[in-house]
Design an enzyme around this catalytic site. Structure first.
Site, mmCIF file in Angstrom:
data_model
loop_
_atom_site.group_PDB
_atom_site.id
_atom_site.type_symbol
_atom_site.label_atom_id
_atom_site.label_comp_id
_atom_site.label_asym_id
_atom_site.label_seq_id
_atom_site.Cartn_x
_atom_site.Cartn_y
_atom_site.Cartn_z
ATOM 1 N N LYS B 103 13.145 20.194 76.700
ATOM 2 C CA LYS B 103 13.622 18.874 77.121
ATOM 3 C C LYS B 103 14.870 19.111 77.957
ATOM 4 O O LYS B 103 15.923 19.481 77.428
ATOM 5 C CB LYS B 103 13.934 17.980 75.915
ATOM 6 C CG LYS B 103 14.584 16.654 76.330
ATOM 7 C CD LYS B 103 14.872 15.738 75.167
ATOM 8 C CE LYS B 103 15.868 14.675 75.587
ATOM 9 N NZ LYS B 103 16.164 13.708 74.528
ATOM 10 N N GLY B 164 20.991 6.394 72.495
ATOM 11 C CA GLY B 164 21.649 5.881 71.304
ATOM 12 C C GLY B 164 22.028 4.413 71.369
ATOM 13 O O GLY B 164 22.649 3.891 70.448
ATOM 14 N N ALA B 191 14.872 7.780 74.981
ATOM 15 C CA ALA B 191 16.223 7.201 74.921
ATOM 16 C C ALA B 191 16.235 5.683 75.016
ATOM 17 O O ALA B 191 15.506 5.083 75.803
ATOM 18 C CB ALA B 191 17.131 7.765 76.001
ATOM 19 N N GLY B 192 17.075 5.087 74.191
ATOM 20 C CA GLY B 192 17.330 3.655 74.259
ATOM 21 C C GLY B 192 16.442 2.802 73.374
ATOM 22 O O GLY B 192 16.676 1.606 73.218
ATOM 23 N N ASN B 213 15.074 8.782 68.296
ATOM 24 C CA ASN B 213 15.927 9.494 67.339
ATOM 25 C C ASN B 213 16.810 8.529 66.561
ATOM 26 O O ASN B 213 16.567 8.231 65.396
ATOM 27 C CB ASN B 213 16.775 10.553 68.046
ATOM 28 C CG ASN B 213 17.544 11.434 67.066
ATOM 29 O OD1 ASN B 213 17.623 11.169 65.880
ATOM 30 N ND2 ASN B 213 18.107 12.506 67.551
ATOM 31 N N THR B 214 17.820 7.967 67.245
ATOM 32 C CA THR B 214 18.821 7.165 66.539
ATOM 33 C C THR B 214 18.211 5.965 65.810
ATOM 34 O O THR B 214 18.648 5.624 64.710
ATOM 35 C CB THR B 214 19.901 6.687 67.534
ATOM 36 O OG1 THR B 214 20.374 7.834 68.261
ATOM 37 C CG2 THR B 214 21.079 6.049 66.817
#
Lengths: 66, 266
Positions: B103, B164, B191-192, B213-214
């Site tokens: 990545k 995040g 992301a996001g 992830n987050t």
């Protein structure tokens, strides 16, 4: 000679191979990879790479990431 | 969990069942991370590299925990701001994790963590030459996408919103356009993403996968949220394959009108 390991300066008595240095630092058996002066050093080269005064080493291992 | 009618997903030379990719950072503990991976059904997890202390060996412990899960790892170049840093980090990751998957992150702005478009393309060219399977983290910009494809990338990971932030898909128009323009490139929203509904929206657009992830790690119950995302991604994929109905301006009765009781000609 003075070398920098993960951003910290250390005093070493003599020039030695990267393999010896990794052993002396206590990384034996750890899952690590190394860059010397911003260049990747493959594991197969540890025995032949000689550490010189002023060298900067990055010793990294797996970590959580996104 | 996986619907038996769903074909395998060919990605980066592998065949996967789940189209959810899961980040491994910011969980309350390694145990919760392991449970979340299992609950999500994800077969790919992102990992990173950090300076290792000879005495603590945190990295070696983390690696053992990931290996126990039997998942494919996708090493990242998080925090890199130059081509040189990204290439060296990529090489270290390839040796440690024993995979050509990467990545690629080259950050151009500290506040939004927006990818640096020019350096990203330069790094991708070099890493494709070196035999990496590059998953570039990019913006939704079409021209940057074109340059990444020319560099040899067969996978693109446009952001939904800043890393995040949990804002979801900030530019659905551009994401749809990217999908239409590159039908043969594997597109993964990275992301996001904040909620499973965001992941479903990306999958309904025809995106090939979603990286989260987050949204999982910082949920009140990460394990339950991991499961929610696994179901969402699968649901969105099924919906995309099923084909959504066209939107109508006016109501259309769903119950057949023929034979309605009390009906009178007016």
């Amino acid at each position: 000679m003075i070398i920098e390991i993960n951003g910290e300066k250390k005093e070493w008595e003599k020039t030695r191979s990267l393999a010896e240095m990794i052993h002396d630092l206590g990384y034996e058996g750890a899952r690590i990879a190394v860059a010397r002066n911003d260049e990747f050093v493959p594991r197969s080269d540890y025995a032949t790479v000689q550490i010189r005064d002023g060298d900067r080493l990055e010793i990294v291992s797996p970590m959580q990431g996104g | 969990m996986t619907d038996p009618t769903l074909p395998m997903w060919p990605i980066g030379g592998r065949q996967l069942r789940s189209r959810l990719l899961l980040g491994t950072a910011r969980y309350p503990s390694l145990a919760v991370l392991q449970q979340a991976i299992a609950a999500s059904g994800a077969e790919v997890v992102t990992v990173s590299l950090r300076r290792e202390s000879a005495t603590e060996r945190a990295g070696t412990h983390f690696w053992s925990a990931i290996k126990e899960m039997g998942v494919q790892v996708l090493p990242n170049t998080a925090g890199c701001k130059t081509v040189k840093e990204a290439v060296t980090t990529a090489e270290m990751g390839r040796e440690i994790f024993e995979t050509p998957w990467l990545k690629l992150e080259v950050i151009g702005d500290d506040y939004t963590l927006q990818p640096h478009p020019f350096l990203l393309v330069e790094a991708a060219e070099e890493l494709c030459r070196r035999g990496f399977q590059v998953f570039p983290y990019t913006t939704e910009d079409m021209v940057v996408a074109e340059r990444l494809v020319q560099a040899g990338c067969s996978i693109l990971m446009p952001w939904g919103a800043p890393i995040g932030s949990g804002q979801g898909l900030n530019n659905p128009y551009a994401l749809r356009t990217l999908r239409a323009r590159y039908p043969d490139v594997s597109l993964i929203v990275d992301a996001g993403i904040g909620k499973p509904s965001h992941a479903i929206a990306a999958m309904e657009m025809g995106y090939d996968g979603v990286l989260v992830n987050t949204a999982v790690a910082r949920a009140a119950d990460p394990v339950r949220m991991a499961r929610a995302f696994g179901l969402a991604v699968e649901s969105g994929r099924l919906a995309y394959l099923a084909g959504a109905m066209p939107v109508q301006e006016m109501a259309e009765p769903s119950t057949p009108v023929t034979g309605t009781p009390f009906w009178h000609q007016s």
